[in-house]
Structure formats: structure tokens, C-alpha cells
Write an enzyme that holds these catalytic residues in place. Structure first.
Site, short mmCIF file in Angstrom:
data_model
loop_
_atom_site.label_atom_id
_atom_site.label_comp_id
_atom_site.label_asym_id
_atom_site.label_seq_id
_atom_site.Cartn_x
_atom_site.Cartn_y
_atom_site.Cartn_z
CD GLU A 190 7.54 15.73 -22.96
OE1 GLU A 190 6.90 16.58 -23.00
OE2 GLU A 190 7.24 14.50 -23.35
CE LYS A 250 5.22 17.24 -14.81
NZ LYS A 250 5.39 16.16 -15.38
CG HIS A 265 -0.37 10.20 -25.80
ND1 HIS A 265 -0.87 10.53 -24.46
CD2 HIS A 265 0.93 10.14 -25.41
CE1 HIS A 265 0.05 11.13 -23.59
NE2 HIS A 265 1.25 10.71 -24.18
CD GLU A 274 -3.73 16.34 -16.63
OE1 GLU A 274 -2.39 16.13 -16.43
OE2 GLU A 274 -4.11 15.89 -17.71
NE ARG A 318 -4.32 -1.62 1.57
CZ ARG A 318 -4.49 -2.72 2.36
NH1 ARG A 318 -3.53 -2.70 3.61
NH2 ARG A 318 -5.29 -3.60 2.09
CE LYS A 345 -0.40 13.71 -15.55
NZ LYS A 345 -0.68 14.22 -16.93
CG HIS A 370 6.69 10.37 -25.03
ND1 HIS A 370 5.25 10.32 -24.95
CD2 HIS A 370 7.00 11.39 -24.21
CE1 HIS A 370 4.85 11.13 -24.28
NE2 HIS A 370 5.49 11.96 -23.86
NE ARG A 391 0.63 17.34 -13.81
CZ ARG A 391 1.35 16.45 -12.80
NH1 ARG A 391 0.99 16.49 -11.58
NH2 ARG A 391 2.19 15.78 -13.30
CG ASN A 400 -1.24 16.42 -21.02
OD1 ASN A 400 -0.43 15.79 -20.94
ND2 ASN A 400 -2.46 16.56 -20.14
CG HIS A 431 1.86 15.07 -24.57
ND1 HIS A 431 2.43 16.50 -24.47
CD2 HIS A 431 2.59 14.25 -23.87
CE1 HIS A 431 3.60 16.17 -23.98
NE2 HIS A 431 3.68 14.95 -23.43
P1 NAD Z 1 12.69 5.24 -21.94
O1 NAD Z 1 12.70 5.51 -20.56
O2 NAD Z 1 12.66 4.51 -22.79
O3 NAD Z 1 14.51 5.85 -22.26
C1 NAD Z 1 14.89 5.88 -23.59
C2 NAD Z 1 16.24 5.00 -23.89
O4 NAD Z 1 17.22 5.71 -23.32
C3 NAD Z 1 15.82 3.59 -23.23
O5 NAD Z 1 16.40 2.71 -24.19
C4 NAD Z 1 17.01 3.55 -22.19
O6 NAD Z 1 17.48 2.38 -21.94
C5 NAD Z 1 17.81 4.55 -22.71
N1 NAD Z 1 18.68 5.27 -21.57
C6 NAD Z 1 17.96 5.82 -20.51
N2 NAD Z 1 19.02 6.59 -19.79
C7 NAD Z 1 20.27 6.52 -20.47
C8 NAD Z 1 21.47 6.96 -20.39
N3 NAD Z 1 21.76 8.03 -19.49
N4 NAD Z 1 22.43 6.52 -21.34
C9 NAD Z 1 22.20 5.87 -22.20
N5 NAD Z 1 20.83 5.43 -22.46
C10 NAD Z 1 19.96 5.51 -21.58
O7 NAD Z 1 12.15 6.80 -22.44
P2 NAD Z 1 11.98 8.25 -22.22
O8 NAD Z 1 12.01 9.02 -23.39
O9 NAD Z 1 12.99 8.59 -20.98
O10 NAD Z 1 10.62 8.38 -21.25
C11 NAD Z 1 9.35 8.10 -22.12
C12 NAD Z 1 8.33 7.55 -21.33
O11 NAD Z 1 7.98 8.75 -20.33
C13 NAD Z 1 7.10 7.40 -21.95
O12 NAD Z 1 6.55 6.21 -21.53
C14 NAD Z 1 6.03 8.42 -21.75
O13 NAD Z 1 4.71 8.08 -21.39
C15 NAD Z 1 6.64 8.59 -20.23
N6 NAD Z 1 6.40 10.20 -19.62
C16 NAD Z 1 5.74 10.29 -18.37
C17 NAD Z 1 5.51 11.71 -17.83
C18 NAD Z 1 4.87 11.75 -16.46
O14 NAD Z 1 4.63 12.87 -16.12
N7 NAD Z 1 4.95 10.68 -15.77
C19 NAD Z 1 5.91 12.64 -18.94
C20 NAD Z 1 6.52 12.49 -19.94
C21 NAD Z 1 6.77 11.11 -20.32
#
Ligand code: NAD
Length: 366
Positions: A185, A227, A252, A237, A121, A143, A266, A241, A245, A248
Site C-alpha cells: 500500500e 492519503k 479484490h 470518493e 447513531r 472508509k 490483502h 480519491r 484504488n 485494487h
Molecule cells: P488484519 O487486520 O487481518 O491484520 C493482519 C494480521 O496481523 C492479523 O492476523 C492480526 O491479528 C495480526 N496483527 C495485527 N497487528 C499485529 C501486531 N502488531 N503484531 C502481530 N500481529 C498483528 O489485516 P490488515 O492487512 O491490517 O488489513 C486488511 C484489511 O484492511 C482488509 O479487510 C482491507 O479491505 C482493509 N482495508 C481498508 C482500507 C480502508 O480505507 N478502510 C484500506 C485498505 C485496506
């Protein structure tokens, strides 16, 4: 070290931004621990680069390190890996007062934050984001969640971390494509609410993407400040907030029709999505063609994708892309709430967007 606070009364936390702290992470995290054990989840690519440093640092600090390696990529944000992560916490004897660390990009942060919220929990967790996208966006604001067969991020919760620790030096190992994906972003913040920041990015964007660490640090800090302010005003949100997006809903849908694959990252969906938001806004008469042209010219200058035709895989008919948009979380009574723009730095939410205009803009972008 740069530091700022996400101000959420009892759930407030610090975002610390520095360079090269992985080697002393054990000592850094010791203050958060109730006993000398820690649970870190990461992905295979990141551990390939940083596992030895992590192990050395926790050994030196006298902390028992439990490390889970997951596959990399969007498909890891699934029920399967959620179950695997939660079971691993339980199997390795985690207790409610322990600490979980999400060490990775947005995929790891989203999945692990949700797994931490539901294990016993709720076990506290810290975000250590290692991609630019995660440092400027996904690690901040709480999030968390996973994808469902019905769409992206549809299962999850709001779960604020205990702290966000950003080590800018981890970006040295990130490939150019992922760095650009994260830059989208950053740009989004300027486009939706801060024209001065957009102007600064227009001047410095190329150097930021050449990995000038001082400029990267400034851009990350400014993004986190923007942010944090949105999150402070509207944590769950219910209103403002949603502006975060921008781009997005389009992004998406494009990620969905390309199968959440390497065909479209992304952030690439976000840069194309922001462009489409400006184009639809112009076609609806909400914004000027000049603003739209300025955004396009910035995207071109820094080498970001701005059109559907730049996606390497073949896309389904436009109608199918629009159907994906209708699955968005911002749908109300079957009507999509779009984030549109009046100008650079002035976004707003509206449900008065004509889907036939969206369809024409998508067709022109293919
Ligand atoms: P990811 O986590 O897939 O990382 C991208 C790639 O980079 C992966 O292959 C990873 O292994 C590699 N990697 C990570 N750090 C590294 C480093 N320092 N050196 C070398 N390689 C590295 O992708 P992302 O772009 O970080 O995140 C995308 C995700 O984030 C999506 O699922 C999206 O929906 C989510 N997201 C969430 C929020 C939120 O508010 N929670 C906001 C924006 C995006």
C-alpha cells in the site's frame, strides 16, 4: 512525535506517529474521554501480545477498560461479528458521549469504525492501527465497513475517526509476510501519484522491510500525507480519491476467488494488482514497457508478489476472475472503471479498457 492533520473542516483530525506509547495509552486517551470508561475492540493475536500492557496503562490512568476480543482474519469483517460488536457495546452500557477504540489491523479498524457509526447513531472512535497496512492506509480517511456474500467492503459508510494514533513499535511483533503486505500500500502511493516517492522507495525499500524504524516512520508519514491530501480533496470518493484504488480491482477479485483466506493477503492482492494495472496499461498502449519493467524489478527486489502464478492455491478460470471484477464498487452501468497508468506516478481512471486485453494479461500472469 510526528504529527499531521487530515483537513476536513469540522471533521478534521490528527494523525500522531510515535514509538512505544502503548504503555502510556491510558494517559494519552484520557483527554478524549467524557467519563473514565473506554471501549476497546481488538483481535485475539493482538491481545495475546498487548493485553497486559493495555490493562496496566488504563489501570494507571484510572480508566475502566472494556475490552472485546474478536477472532483474527478477513472473515471477522462480517454481519456476524458486526452484530456481536454492536451488541457488546450496548450490553456493557455504552453511551453516546463515550469513546470506542479500534486497536488492530485493517479488519478491526473497518469493522469497529462501522460499528461505532451505527451504535446509538454514532459514537466517536479512535483508530490505533497495529499493522503496517492499517498505519499507512486503512486507518486514515474514514472508509469503514464489512464484507457481504456479494463481495468485499460492500456494506459500510464514511466515518472519520476522532484521531489516528500510530505506534510504530507495534510493527516489531508483526510477521514479515504482513509487513510486506502493508508495504504494497505504501508502494501504491508512489505508483499512482509520486514518482519521487517511488524512487525513494526503490532505494530504501529493502531497509524499510528490514524494519529500520526511522525509515519506516518516514514511509508511514509520507503515505499518510498523500492519503490525507486525497481525502481532503475528495472525502466521499466522487472523483480523485478513486486513484487510491490502483491495483485494487484486480486485487479484490483475486481475494474473492481465493476465498478471502490466508492464500492471499490483502496487500499481496494489491501488489499483484498494481503489476497487472501496469501490464494492462502497457498492453492498451497507455504506458511504456520500460515503466512496467521498472515496477516489476522493484517488486522482485523487495520480495513482493507480482504474478498470479505466485498465489499458492489453484485459481479458477480467468473468466471467473473477470466476473469478480465486475462486482467492483467502481462499476458504472455495468462497465468497470479501471485505474490505469500513463507512467510511474501518473494514474488515471478510465472505462475504456478492453476486457479481452485484461483476459490476455491475466492468462500470461498465471
Ligand atoms: P488484519 O487486520 O487481518 O491484520 C493482519 C494480521 O496481523 C492479523 O492476523 C492480526 O491479528 C495480526 N496483527 C495485527 N497487528 C499485529 C501486531 N502488531 N503484531 C502481530 N500481529 C498483528 O489485516 P490488515 O492487512 O491490517 O488489513 C486488511 C484489511 O484492511 C482488509 O479487510 C482491507 O479491505 C482493509 N482495508 C481498508 C482500507 C480502508 O480505507 N478502510 C484500506 C485498505 C485496506
Amino acid at each position: 512525535m510526528e504529527s499531521l492533520t487530515v483537513d476536513l473542516s469540522s471533521r478534521s483530525y490528527k494523525i500522531n506517529i510515535s514509538s512505544g506509547i502503548i504503555l502510556s495509552l491510558g494517559a494519552e486517551l484520557k483527554t478524549y474521554l467524557k467519563r473514565d470508561r473506554i471501549w476497546i475492540v481488538s483481535d485475539v493475536n493482538i491481545l495475546h501480545l498487548y493485553q497486559t500492557d493495555l490493562e496496566k496503562s488504563f489501570l494507571k490512568a484510572g480508566i475502566e477498560l472494556n475490552l472485546l476480543e474478536l477472532p483474527s482474519g478477513e472473515k471477522t469483517k462480517s454481519f456476524h461479528f458486526f452484530e456481536k460488536t454492536v451488541n457488546w457495546f450496548l450490553e456493557t452500557g455504552i453511551e453516546r458521549n463515550d469513546l470506542i477504540v479500534a486497536f488492530g489491523g485493517g479488519v478491526i479498524g473497518d469493522l469497529v469504525g462501522f460499528a461505532a457509526a451505527t451504535t446509538l447513531r454514532g459514537v466517536e472512535f479512535i483508530q490505533i492501527p497495529t499493522t503496517l497496512l492499517a498505519q499507512v492506509d486503512s486507518s486514515v480517511g474514514g472508509k469503514t465497513g464489512i464484507n457481504s456474500q456479494f463481495g468485499k467492503n460492500l456494506i459500510g459508510n464514511f466515518n472519520q475517526p476522532k484521531a489516528v494514533i500510530i505506534d510504530v513499535s507495534t510493527l516489531r511483533t508483526l510477521c514479515d509476510r504482513q509487513l510486506k503486505s502493508g508495504y504494497s500500500e505504501i508502494l501504491k502511493y508512489g505508483l499512482l501519484g509520486d514518482i519521487k516517492f517511488f524512487n525513494w522507495l526503490d532505494f530504501n525499500g529493502t531497509d524499510i522491510l528490514s524494519r529500520d524504524e526511522a525509515l519506516l516512520t518516514k514511509a508511514i508519514k509520507k503515505s499518510c500525507l498523500i492519503k490525507a491530501e486525497f481525502v481532503k480533496q475528495d472525502e466521499r470518493e466522487q472523483g480523485k480519491r478513486a486513484l487510491l484504488n490502483l491495483g485494487h480491482t484486480f486485487g479484490h477479485a483475486l481475494e474473492a476467488v481465493t476465498g478471502y483466506s490466508e492464500q492471499l493477503l490483502h496487500g499481496e492482492g494489491v501488489s499483484i494488482g498494481c503489476m497487472l494495472a501496469f501490464e494492462v496499461s502497457a498492453a492498451m498502449g497507455f504506458t511504456s514497457l520500460e515503466a512496467t519493467k521498472r515496477v516489476k524489478s522493484h517488486l522482485r527486489k523487495v520480495g513482493l508478489k507480482s504474478e498470479l502464478r505466485e498465489i499458492s492455491s489453484s485459481l479458477p478460470p480467468t473468466e471467473k476472475i473477470i466476473q469478480e471484477m465486475l462486482k467492483d464498487k467502481k462499476v458504472n452501468n455495468g462497465v468497470v472503471n479501471f485505474i490505469m497508468v500513463k507512467d510511474i506516478g501518473e494514474a488515471f481512471v478510465t472505462d475504456e479498457v478492453d476486457l479481452s486485453v485484461v483476459s490476455n494479461v491475466l492468462d500470461a500472469s498465471r
